[in-house]
Write a protein that holds these residues in place. Structure first.
Motif, PDB file in Angstrom:
ATOM      1  N   ARG A 102       0.634  -1.296  -0.069  1.00 15.95           N
ATOM      2  CA  ARG A 102      -0.068   0.728   0.016  1.00 15.95           C
ATOM      3  C   ARG A 102       0.765   0.780   0.326  1.00 15.95           C
ATOM      4  O   ARG A 102       0.816   2.206  -0.572  1.00 15.95           O
ATOM      5  CB  ARG A 102      -0.856  -0.084   1.270  1.00 15.95           C
ATOM      6  CG  ARG A 102      -2.181  -1.256   1.172  1.00 15.95           C
ATOM      7  CD  ARG A 102      -3.125  -0.340   2.490  1.00 15.95           C
ATOM      8  NE  ARG A 102      -2.373  -0.800   3.881  1.00 15.95           N
ATOM      9  CZ  ARG A 102      -2.156  -1.782   3.984  1.00 15.95           C
ATOM     10  NH1 ARG A 102      -2.894  -3.307   3.877  1.00 15.95           N
ATOM     11  NH2 ARG A 102      -1.639  -1.691   5.721  1.00 15.95           N
ATOM     12  N   GLU A 103       2.210   1.033   0.782  1.00 16.20           N
ATOM     13  CA  GLU A 103       3.017   2.563   0.671  1.00 16.20           C
ATOM     14  C   GLU A 103       3.214   3.082  -0.396  1.00 16.20           C
ATOM     15  O   GLU A 103       3.867   3.945  -0.632  1.00 16.20           O
ATOM     16  CB  GLU A 103       3.711   1.751   1.247  1.00 16.20           C
ATOM     17  CG  GLU A 103       4.676   3.534   2.324  1.00 16.20           C
ATOM     18  CD  GLU A 103       6.096   3.014   3.620  1.00 16.20           C
ATOM     19  OE1 GLU A 103       6.055   1.754   3.275  1.00 16.20           O
ATOM     20  OE2 GLU A 103       5.933   3.785   4.622  1.00 16.20           O
ATOM     21  N   HIS A 105       2.510   1.803  -3.325  1.00 19.39           N
ATOM     22  CA  HIS A 105       1.177   2.610  -4.826  1.00 19.39           C
ATOM     23  C   HIS A 105       1.316   3.776  -3.993  1.00 19.39           C
ATOM     24  O   HIS A 105       1.056   4.405  -5.058  1.00 19.39           O
ATOM     25  CB  HIS A 105       0.041   1.175  -4.303  1.00 19.39           C
ATOM     26  CG  HIS A 105      -1.254   2.149  -5.258  1.00 19.39           C
ATOM     27  ND1 HIS A 105      -0.759   1.636  -6.450  1.00 19.39           N
ATOM     28  CD2 HIS A 105      -2.176   2.340  -4.470  1.00 19.39           C
ATOM     29  CE1 HIS A 105      -2.681   2.177  -6.623  1.00 19.39           C
ATOM     30  NE2 HIS A 105      -3.224   3.310  -5.917  1.00 19.39           N
ATOM     31  N   SER A 106       1.028   4.217  -2.784  1.00 20.15           N
ATOM     32  CA  SER A 106       0.382   5.588  -3.065  1.00 20.15           C
ATOM     33  C   SER A 106       1.936   6.687  -2.872  1.00 20.15           C
ATOM     34  O   SER A 106       0.973   6.991  -3.977  1.00 20.15           O
ATOM     35  CB  SER A 106       0.185   5.723  -0.891  1.00 20.15           C
ATOM     36  OG  SER A 106       0.340   6.945  -0.757  1.00 20.15           O
ATOM     37  N   GLN A 109       1.588   6.557  -6.987  1.00 25.59           N
ATOM     38  CA  GLN A 109      -0.043   7.685  -7.338  1.00 25.59           C
ATOM     39  C   GLN A 109       0.567   8.907  -6.719  1.00 25.59           C
ATOM     40  O   GLN A 109       0.400  10.147  -7.950  1.00 25.59           O
ATOM     41  CB  GLN A 109      -0.875   7.302  -6.775  1.00 25.59           C
ATOM     42  CG  GLN A 109      -1.609   5.982  -7.082  1.00 25.59           C
ATOM     43  CD  GLN A 109      -1.345   5.478  -8.308  1.00 25.59           C
ATOM     44  OE1 GLN A 109      -2.650   6.162  -8.682  1.00 25.59           O
ATOM     45  NE2 GLN A 109      -1.637   4.684  -9.738  1.00 25.59           N
TER      46      GLN A 109
END
Length: 219
Positions: A102-103, A105-106, A109
């Motif tokens: 998640r980290e 991916h963030s 983005q």
């Protein structure tokens, strides 16, 4: 800038988002940073404030002073700092669970948004200025965000254990990407090309191993 920032201003700079440089503070505080040339107000709504290149350099001053050059060690921040850093290969105790996914991916983005905001015409298909001044981290983020596996700390220079390694080179706008598995190396090349990098495959004259040279594409 004639004077160093105040302690309050420094806290705002240090708390900026790692990749985009987006700032949080009062209008007065942010306006003061703009006046100093350390931040800019984005012209489009919601008119957020972001670090300028000078602001990024100031934030990284303390970090860089405590580290040897990235040509000698992986460009990764110590885990206790809480600052995101893409894995360039060779890090100790690399967490690879859902939280890390998640980290990453963030962060990816956020980098795409930074491209949209800073590239001419809002182009998101090629690297932006931040990436050109953080070549190793930028290339590593593109690879990690695409699911490639970085080499662990126990992998030797010959690549035992597998995984990619991204390192600086003597060339001003190029990084070297090494991956002992030929198929994985080609996959890394495809990922970087898709992310807007120019990639060429070469042979190390000393070890005879294949590696990539990658540079941010300009147009």
């Amino acid at each position: 800038m004639t004077r160093p920032p105040t302690a309050a201003q420094r806290r705002i700079i240090d708390a900026a988002e790692p990749v985009t440089g987006r700032l949080t503070g009062t209008e007065i505080q942010l306006a003061a940073l703009v006046k100093r040339g350390l931040a800019f107000r984005h012209p489009r709504p919601p008119h957020d404030h972001f670090l300028t290149p000078a602001g990024h350099r100031l934030r990284e001053t303390a970090e860089v002073a405590e580290k040897v050059p990235e040509t000698a060690v992986p460009a990764a921040a110590p885990a206790e700092t809480g600052v995101f850093a893409a894995r360039v290969g060779g890090e100790e105790a690399a967490e690879a669970g859902p939280a890390r996914v998640r980290e990453v991916h963030s962060a990816w983005q956020g980098l795409l948004e930074l491209r949209r905001m800073t590239n001419p015409g809002g182009a998101m298909d090629r690297p932006c200025g931040w990436e050109r001044t953080h070549l190793v981290r930028a290339a590593a983020l593109a690879l990690e965000a695409a699911g490639h596996r970085p080499a662990g700390a126990d992998a030797d220079a010959a690549g035992a254990g597998g995984g990619y390694r991204v390192r600086a080179t003597p060339q001003p706008e190029a990084v070297a990407v090494r991956e002992p598995d030929a198929e994985a190396l080609r996959a890394c090349a495809a990922t970087l090309e898709k992310a807007g990098w120019q990639v060429g495959e070469h042979t190390d004259p000393r070890t005879r191993q294949r590696y990539l040279l990658a540079s941010p594409r300009r147009a």
